[in-house]
Write a protein that holds these residues in place. Structure first.
Motif, mmCIF file in Angstrom:
data_model
loop_
_atom_site.group_PDB
_atom_site.id
_atom_site.type_symbol
_atom_site.label_atom_id
_atom_site.label_comp_id
_atom_site.label_asym_id
_atom_site.label_seq_id
_atom_site.Cartn_x
_atom_site.Cartn_y
_atom_site.Cartn_z
ATOM 1 N N GLU A 120 5.649 -18.053 11.025
ATOM 2 C CA GLU A 120 4.307 -18.395 10.347
ATOM 3 C C GLU A 120 4.082 -17.155 10.012
ATOM 4 N N PRO A 121 3.723 -16.520 8.879
ATOM 5 C CA PRO A 121 3.236 -15.224 8.643
ATOM 6 C C PRO A 121 1.610 -15.134 8.371
ATOM 7 N N GLU A 122 1.049 -13.911 8.766
ATOM 8 C CA GLU A 122 -0.319 -13.964 8.451
ATOM 9 C C GLU A 122 -0.725 -12.905 7.268
ATOM 10 N N VAL A 123 -1.029 -13.486 6.110
ATOM 11 C CA VAL A 123 -0.844 -12.502 4.935
ATOM 12 C C VAL A 123 -2.429 -12.007 4.558
ATOM 13 N N PRO A 124 -2.416 -10.493 4.653
ATOM 14 C CA PRO A 124 -3.825 -10.123 4.592
ATOM 15 C C PRO A 124 -4.281 -10.424 2.976
ATOM 16 N N ASP A 125 -5.581 -10.182 3.022
ATOM 17 C CA ASP A 125 -6.341 -10.565 1.641
ATOM 18 C C ASP A 125 -5.831 -9.195 0.627
ATOM 19 N N MET A 126 -5.412 -9.849 -0.542
ATOM 20 C CA MET A 126 -4.960 -8.911 -1.626
ATOM 21 C C MET A 126 -5.777 -7.833 -2.009
ATOM 22 N N MET A 127 -7.230 -8.090 -2.064
ATOM 23 C CA MET A 127 -8.009 -7.198 -2.660
ATOM 24 C C MET A 127 -8.072 -6.055 -1.735
ATOM 25 N N GLU A 128 -8.237 -6.232 -0.096
ATOM 26 C CA GLU A 128 -8.605 -5.338 0.707
ATOM 27 C C GLU A 128 -7.186 -4.530 0.661
ATOM 28 N N VAL A 129 -6.007 -5.116 0.835
ATOM 29 C CA VAL A 129 -4.748 -4.319 0.750
ATOM 30 C C VAL A 129 -4.683 -3.392 -0.654
ATOM 31 N N MET A 130 -5.042 -3.828 -1.524
ATOM 32 C CA MET A 130 -5.169 -3.066 -2.798
ATOM 33 C C MET A 130 -6.032 -1.807 -2.734
ATOM 34 N N ALA A 131 -7.092 -2.020 -2.093
ATOM 35 C CA ALA A 131 -8.062 -0.994 -2.003
ATOM 36 C C ALA A 131 -7.638 -0.097 -1.091
ATOM 37 N N GLU A 132 -6.971 -0.527 0.094
ATOM 38 C CA GLU A 132 -6.324 0.448 1.142
ATOM 39 C C GLU A 132 -5.357 1.358 0.541
ATOM 40 N N ALA A 133 -4.221 0.805 -0.348
ATOM 41 C CA ALA A 133 -3.290 1.232 -1.003
ATOM 42 C C ALA A 133 -3.669 2.530 -2.033
ATOM 43 N N ARG A 134 -4.765 2.191 -2.638
ATOM 44 C CA ARG A 134 -5.431 3.306 -3.609
ATOM 45 C C ARG A 134 -5.822 4.382 -2.990
ATOM 46 N N ASN A 135 -6.550 4.243 -2.018
ATOM 47 C CA ASN A 135 -7.132 5.077 -1.032
ATOM 48 C C ASN A 135 -6.249 6.171 -0.394
ATOM 49 N N LEU A 136 -4.999 5.594 -0.105
ATOM 50 C CA LEU A 136 -4.096 6.348 0.818
ATOM 51 C C LEU A 136 -3.250 6.939 -0.627
ATOM 52 N N HIS A 137 -2.917 6.404 -1.507
ATOM 53 C CA HIS A 137 -2.532 7.268 -2.705
ATOM 54 C C HIS A 137 -3.074 8.167 -3.121
ATOM 55 N N ARG A 138 -4.492 7.953 -3.178
ATOM 56 C CA ARG A 138 -5.294 9.413 -3.690
ATOM 57 C C ARG A 138 -4.896 10.522 -2.572
ATOM 58 N N PHE A 139 -5.057 10.232 -1.458
ATOM 59 C CA PHE A 139 -4.578 11.546 -0.391
ATOM 60 C C PHE A 139 -3.437 12.011 -0.549
ATOM 61 N N VAL A 140 -2.273 11.222 -0.898
ATOM 62 C CA VAL A 140 -0.832 11.494 -1.252
ATOM 63 C C VAL A 140 -0.810 12.480 -2.244
ATOM 64 N N ALA A 141 -1.543 12.112 -3.487
ATOM 65 C CA ALA A 141 -1.531 12.796 -4.773
ATOM 66 C C ALA A 141 -2.390 14.160 -4.500
ATOM 67 N N GLY A 142 -3.481 14.040 -3.702
ATOM 68 C CA GLY A 142 -4.176 15.160 -3.720
ATOM 69 C C GLY A 142 -3.541 16.277 -2.681
ATOM 70 N N HIS A 143 -2.358 15.815 -1.976
ATOM 71 C CA HIS A 143 -1.844 16.822 -1.205
ATOM 72 C C HIS A 143 -0.396 17.016 -1.514
ATOM 73 N N ASP A 144 0.333 16.583 -2.570
ATOM 74 C CA ASP A 144 1.426 16.675 -3.028
ATOM 75 C C ASP A 144 1.724 18.098 -3.518
ATOM 76 N N ALA A 145 1.973 18.905 -2.673
ATOM 77 C CA ALA A 145 1.913 20.690 -2.996
ATOM 78 C C ALA A 145 3.408 20.939 -2.994
ATOM 79 N N GLN A 146 3.670 21.701 -3.899
ATOM 80 C CA GLN A 146 5.150 22.094 -4.042
ATOM 81 C C GLN A 146 4.919 23.983 -4.555
#
Length: 387
Positions: free
Chosen positions: A222-248
């Protein structure tokens, strides 16, 4: 009402009563069949050891169960803004083993067993990481064998371009990657919240939930599925960090004379220690199966000459201890002597030692920012995010 109508109504009533009686009889037969099937206690070798259940017999008395599904109350929320805040992810926790009355005979194997357990737990944390994954707890109806559920889990490995992983709570009390021969009492899934290219989006999450429920049904969970809105906020927050530190960082070599012949370059680059990958890239090996930096000739394979080479460092993917930037600059200076070239920037302006030293200082600041976010450059966590 005519006699014909009365006759038809009577026949219809008899037919309905017949159908109803037939359905009741079939229901009664099915019920009896199910009762007979479950009336005998089956001997499950997974669930017994002597007269006690196997899970209870193998559960260490003092071991604390790792928690991936909830953070301590006092833990601060992760922040990937600028500057990145320090984050301490949840990790499997183990109480110190107690020998109790086991005596001297049990003392000998404690060290290697504990080392093995720690390695498995560390690997589990790297697969399902509370800092970069959306956690998906799965409650099992009964202990399951790894070899029975692995084929089902293999059907859910990617959602979009985001990897999905599963780990299990072994009957010995340790979280570990699910393997053949293992027996698990709980499971934890995780989907990566962001990658170098995108964040997990609503469409991908909806697909994940649908497919996860199908997998859960097949393995008896039986899975416990997190709230979509909270997950989307976390995903966007993390991607902002990744985009800001994608240095080559790139360092260019420009010829001081005629363009180099590609055949001449190949010989010089091999002497310098470069490997040629199957895709045609030149890379400097790091000694552990990966590479420190790459090199591009800036021309297609059909070209015979090039006036310019570019050495490229993927900063978040190389650990500070390896000093990728320092190694790249040292390589560039060695090639200057071999090829009669000048180190230049992207605008063909010569780069002095002072300018290179300034860039090296900026690289160190970059590493400190990644450390502060608990995503050290070159770590498993960073390699997952910047892939």
């Amino acid at each position: 009402m005519t006699d014909l109508q009365i006759t038809l109504f009577g026949a219809g009533g008899v037919f309905i009563v017949g159908v109803f009686s037939y359905n009741k009889w079939q229901e009664y037969k099915a019920k009896k069949s199910v009762e007979r099937a479950f009336s005998t206690d089956h001997d499950d070798v997974l669930m017994r050891e002597g007269d006690a259940p196997a899970v209870e017999a193998q559960e260490p008395v003092l071991r604390q169960e790792p928690r991936f599904d909830a953070a301590p109350a006092a833990k601060a929320e992760p922040s990937f803004g600028a500057p990145p805040a320090a984050v301490v992810p949840d990790a499997p926790v183990h109480a110190e083993p107690s020998l109790g009355d086991a005596g001297a005979e049990a003392a000998a194997p404690v060290v290697p067993v504990q080392q093995e357990v720690s390695a498995a737990s560390e690997q589990a944390t790297s697969l399902v990481d509370p800092l970069i994954d959306c956690l998906l707890p799965l409650s099992l109806e009964a202990p399951v064998r790894g070899d029975k559920i692995l084929p089902v889990l293999q059907t859910l490995r990617l959602v979009g371009n985001k990897p999905v992983h599963f780990i299990g709570l072994h009957v010995n009390g340790d979280w570990e990657p699910i393997t053949h021969g293992g027996v698990y009492t709980k499971m934890q899934g995780g989907v990566q919240l962001a990658s170098r290219s995108t964040a997990l989006n609503e469409l991908e999450y909806s697909e994940l939930v649908t497919r996860l429920r199908g997998v859960a049904d097949e393995i008896g969970a039986e899975p416990e599925v997190p709230d979509m809105m909270e997950v989307m906020a976390e995903a966007r927050n993390l991607h902002r960090f990744v985009a800001g530190h994608d240095a080559q960082l790139g360092v260019n070599l420009h010829t001081n004379g005629a363009p180099w012949a590609i055949s001449t370059l190949l010989f010089a680059l091999e002497k310098q220690g470069f490997d040629v990958r199957p895709d045609g890239r030149f890379v400097m090996p790091d000694g552990d199966g990966s590479y420190l930096f790459s090199l591009s000739t800036n021309v297609t394979l059909a070209e015979e000459t090039t006036p310019r080479l570019t050495l490229l460092l993927d900063v978040p993917c190389v650990a500070p201890a390896r000093d990728g930037f320092g190694a790249m600059v040292a390589c560039a200076k060695a090639l200057v002597g071999r090829l009669d070239a000048t180190i230049v920037d992207d605008y063909n302006q010569a780069l002095s030692d002072a300018a290179l030293a300034e860039i090296a200082g900026q690289v160190q600041e970059f590493y400190q920012e990644m450390d502060a976010a608990d995503i050290p450059a070159g770590s498993t966590r960073a390699l997952r995010l910047f892939s």
